[in-house]
Design a protein around this motif. Structure first.
Motif, PDB file in Angstrom:
ATOM      1  N   LEU A  82       1.138  -1.223  -5.174  1.00 49.05           N
ATOM      2  CA  LEU A  82       0.109  -0.237  -4.424  1.00 49.05           C
ATOM      3  C   LEU A  82      -0.339  -0.183  -3.881  1.00 49.05           C
ATOM      4  O   LEU A  82      -1.479   1.512  -2.907  1.00 49.05           O
ATOM      5  N   PRO A  83       0.150  -0.533  -2.122  1.00 52.11           N
ATOM      6  CA  PRO A  83      -0.076   0.154  -1.275  1.00 52.11           C
ATOM      7  C   PRO A  83       0.500   1.933  -0.637  1.00 52.11           C
ATOM      8  O   PRO A  83       0.292   2.469  -0.143  1.00 52.11           O
ATOM      9  N   LEU A  86      -2.377   3.833  -2.046  1.00 57.25           N
ATOM     10  CA  LEU A  86      -3.686   3.093  -0.416  1.00 57.25           C
ATOM     11  C   LEU A  86      -2.954   4.374   1.087  1.00 57.25           C
ATOM     12  O   LEU A  86      -4.047   5.242   1.219  1.00 57.25           O
ATOM     13  N   ARG A  87      -1.675   4.643   0.941  1.00 64.62           N
ATOM     14  CA  ARG A  87      -1.601   5.277   1.806  1.00 64.62           C
ATOM     15  C   ARG A  87      -1.761   7.031   1.194  1.00 64.62           C
ATOM     16  O   ARG A  87      -2.360   7.847   1.918  1.00 64.62           O
ATOM     17  N   LYS A  88      -2.101   7.072   0.437  1.00 70.93           N
ATOM     18  CA  LYS A  88      -1.551   8.700  -0.444  1.00 70.93           C
ATOM     19  C   LYS A  88      -3.151   8.866  -0.109  1.00 70.93           C
ATOM     20  O   LYS A  88      -3.534  10.152  -0.293  1.00 70.93           O
ATOM     21  N   ASP A  89      -4.123   7.690  -0.844  1.00 68.78           N
ATOM     22  CA  ASP A  89      -5.541   7.947  -0.725  1.00 68.78           C
ATOM     23  C   ASP A  89      -6.437   8.255   0.732  1.00 68.78           C
ATOM     24  O   ASP A  89      -7.261   7.970   1.000  1.00 68.78           O
ATOM     25  N   LEU A 103       1.919  -7.631  -1.368  1.00 70.06           N
ATOM     26  CA  LEU A 103       3.400  -7.981  -0.190  1.00 70.06           C
ATOM     27  C   LEU A 103       3.870  -7.067   0.435  1.00 70.06           C
ATOM     28  O   LEU A 103       4.261  -7.856   1.276  1.00 70.06           O
ATOM     29  N   THR A 104       3.930  -6.222  -0.117  1.00 71.93           N
ATOM     30  CA  THR A 104       3.996  -4.641   1.444  1.00 71.93           C
ATOM     31  C   THR A 104       2.873  -4.083   1.578  1.00 71.93           C
ATOM     32  O   THR A 104       3.030  -3.106   2.541  1.00 71.93           O
ATOM     33  N   PRO A 110      -4.734  -0.628   7.420  1.00 77.71           N
ATOM     34  CA  PRO A 110      -5.229  -2.219   7.722  1.00 77.71           C
ATOM     35  C   PRO A 110      -5.840  -2.848   6.712  1.00 77.71           C
ATOM     36  O   PRO A 110      -6.252  -2.048   5.124  1.00 77.71           O
ATOM     37  N   SER A 111      -5.762  -4.901   6.543  1.00 78.18           N
ATOM     38  CA  SER A 111      -6.116  -5.100   5.546  1.00 78.18           C
ATOM     39  C   SER A 111      -7.037  -6.677   6.030  1.00 78.18           C
ATOM     40  O   SER A 111      -7.175  -7.017   6.853  1.00 78.18           O
TER      41      SER A 111
END
Length: 381
Positions: A82-83, A86-89, A103-104, A110-111
């Motif tokens: 998933l991360p 998130l980076r792509k979006d 986990l990554t 930011p989370s």
């Protein structure tokens, strides 16, 4: 600003964590129409309570195309892959709504993670050893790697600090509000319809929640045995497993079979009227992260008897009476006082309505957005 949110529970669960997830999406998307909210779910499923939220212009859903034959399962995607999405979006911040983060995710964006409770540590008998170890790993790690942590109560905050060593200044206590349906007036027509639908007795006390050891419904049943025969008990929630069988045996032993009504799979829309028609609500848990049914009951005007030992005083304030979770006599006395004294009952109901104003949608929205901004600043440092 694009805000990513864990959409699994909002999509797949219609209780507990699913309710919190949908509440967060609902309140935040209304309060901040200029922001965009993208839910990331490993699968799609028809959900009538989520659909109206996805129809909003600033709420959207992302579901990946998975290839299990190549090892890309739903679980793997949600915790590891998933991360990358998130980076792509280019999300501004990602919010894990139900205790965990991928986990990554550390270093990606930011989370924020909402930790609801550490129940598996306080009530280990309700969980297998494997599940306890898994939760400690996933949820403890999530709290440690998050930019910010939201605790749903001061009790959960204390547990996070003592059990996982999370720094106090990294935690924001943000109380969950309740679904707006509980703030609507329950008129006579609705009350009569619900009474007829479930064949409710004239006078009853109510207990809402899954029947399990931590919820301690044995105390409620034993207290009922000390109340006048005219008083009935309505239990709302799943009633399966060894503890539920124990509760049934106690009901039979005390000769209460004709005074206890069990309702399961109750539509969410009927809950406010079920609370409102009751004279007293009992929430006798030994441990909770917050105790939302207390707030629901007080909001519709039904006072509560709850237990000491965790965070229930935070939820109920002066609108509830608190007893030790093993004190049957005190529980029965508290209920009887509310049943016999209209003045005392109405005073508690008024105090409860005043107390629950602090759990407003506005407070939740402002505090959560402030937490997002702190997470973004923390990530940049």
């Amino acid at each position: 600003m694009l805000i990513g949110m864990d959409g699994k529970r909002a999509m797949l669960n219609n209780t507990g964590l699913g309710n919190y997830s949908r509440y967060a999406v609902n309140i935040l998307s209304l309060a901040f129409p200029g922001a965009r909210f993208r839910l990331y779910s490993p699968q799609a499923r028809e959900n009538e309570r989520l659909k109206p939220l996805l129809d909003r212009d600033n709420v959207e859903l992302f579901v990946p195309t998975l290839h299990p034959a190549l090892g890309l399962t739903r679980s793997f995607w949600r915790t590891v892959d998933l991360p990358l999405q998130l980076r792509k979006d280019e999300v501004a911040v990602y919010h894990g709504l139900s205790n965990e983060l991928p986990l990554t995710i550390k270093g990606i964006c930011p989370s924020v993670v909402t930790i609801h409770d550490l129940i598996w540590r306080r009530s280990p008998g309700d969980y297998s050893a494997v599940d306890r170890r898994l939760y400690d790993f996933k949820y403890g790690r999530s709290a440690r790697i998050a930019s910010r942590v939201i605790a749903i109560s001061e009790c959960t905050k204390r547990d996070l600090m003592s059990d996982y060593g999370i720094a106090e200044d990294k935690i924001d206590v943000i109380y969950q509000g309740i679904d707006p349906i509980f703030s609507l007036t329950v008129d006579t027509e609705k009350r009569m319809a619900v009474r007829e639908k479930y064949r409710l007795p004239e006078r009853y006390i109510i207990s809402v929640g899954t029947v399990q050891p931590r919820k301690n419904q044995l105390l409620t049943v034993r207290a009922l045995g000390k109340l006048p025969e005219r008083v009935k008990l309505v239990i709302v929630g799943s009633m399966k497993g060894a503890y539920a069988d124990k509760v049934r045996r106690e009901i039979e032993r005390l000769g209460l079979s004709d005074r206890v009504i069990h309702l399961s799979n109750v539509p969410f829309a009927d809950l406010p009227a079920l609370y409102a028609c009751a004279e007293v609500s009992l929430y006798t848990s030994r441990y909770e992260g917050f105790g939302l049914p207390i707030v629901e009951s007080l909001t519709v005007g039904t006072p509560v008897v709850a237990c000491t030992g965790s965070c229930l005083e935070e939820a109920g304030g002066e609108g509830a009476i608190y007893v030790h979770p093993d004190d049957t006599d005190a529980c029965a006395d508290a209920v009887l006082h509310l049943l016999d004294s209209v003045v005392f009952h109405d005073k508690k109901a008024g105090l409860g309505k005043r107390h629950v104003k602090r759990f407003s949608a506005d407070n939740f929205a402002r505090s959560t957005m402030a937490c997002y901004k702190k997470a973004i600043i923390s990530h940049l440092q």
